[in-house]
Design an enzyme around this catalytic site. Sequence first.
Site, PDB file in Angstrom:
ATOM      1  N   CYS A  85      -6.260  15.786 -22.286  1.00 42.19           N
ATOM      2  CA  CYS A  85      -6.155  14.329 -22.215  1.00 42.19           C
ATOM      3  C   CYS A  85      -4.921  13.883 -21.459  1.00 42.19           C
ATOM      4  CB  CYS A  85      -6.140  13.716 -23.613  1.00 42.19           C
ATOM      5  SG  CYS A  85      -4.619  13.995 -24.531  1.00 42.19           S
TER       6      CYS A  85
ATOM      7  N   ASP B 247      10.332  -0.509 -19.858  1.00 40.44           N
ATOM      8  CA  ASP B 247       9.747  -0.763 -18.544  1.00 40.44           C
ATOM      9  C   ASP B 247       9.286   0.529 -17.889  1.00 40.44           C
ATOM     10  OD1 ASP B 247       8.997  -2.459 -16.336  1.00 40.44           O
ATOM     11  OD2 ASP B 247      10.620  -3.769 -16.952  1.00 40.44           O
TER      12      ASP B 247
END
Length: 349
Positions: A18, A51
Amino acid sequence: MSEYENIKLTSLSSKGGCGCKIGPADLKQVIGSLPVAEQHPDLLVGIDTSDDAGVFRISDELALVQTVDFFTPIVDDPYSFGQIAAANAISDIYAMGGKPLTVLNIVAFPITTLDKRILADILRGAADKVKEAGATLVGGHSIDDKEPKFGLAVTGLIHPDRIKTNAGAKAGDKLILTKPIGVGILTTSIKKDQLSAAEVERLTSVMATLNKTSAEIMSKYEVNGCTDVTGFGLVGHALEMAKGSGVGITLVKDSVPLLPRVKELAENGFVPGGTKNNFMHVKDDVVFPEHLSQVDQWILCDAVTSGGLLISVNPEQAVALLDELIRGGVEASIIGETTAEGAGRIVVK
């Protein structure tokens, strides 16, 4: 598909192919235990708002944008894996409004047990994508590891006054997403042989597509905030934007583009653990409609690799930006808006 008929790269990862990040809840707990570092006056974007990349000013007109990303194989073709890993890492630079400049390869590979040509093809795929981005490979580092992993450390350039962050969205903005979601569910399905060759090719194409065109087009418009949608899923990254910007966010579920067969495969149980972890992390800050099934909620939280940009744009310019993105070949959609009410929360309609 890979020319190495007896090798399935996705089967070599204990994570099930994944490529998921450490979950947001676990990561928050670890980072929260660290002492608060004194912030340098030229550090324009650090870890405070979660961020996409750090930004460090080196002059009044120039700043460095820096990021790093790597993961285990999520497709079986080595060349495609290299392309996806490179596009994924470089995306953080585009999300900040920057231009990629240099990259360093990060390699972990079982060099004594896997064909060396596999690693060569991974590096070749990445190199081609780096060239497409207009960046330059300057080196890297490798280790012998039992599980293959690959990624890039990327440095870009930006003017200090033109930085786009996930904390800059303004109430009333429209939200534009530039790639469909469902990547985590589909890459999990690859490991279980649930996708046709054509479906794998379509998925690979989406993940390997640079966000370069989207970034170049959005630079012409009044974009107040931006992030890219990756491991924490659409809702997870949107929630970071809501919290960082002090706004609420409304997402229109039926406007969110999905890759083919995502819901069908999710209903059949091919939902990665990272996606479920994302849901558990955000569920207390998200209002889902009562009629929305658990599967649909998971899909909105699906862990993405090399996803699109989530752009918060002045509402008067949203349609024009959307039209130009679509003309540029970007699979863009308006999926919601920011609001003055419910700061730091998301409402799904």
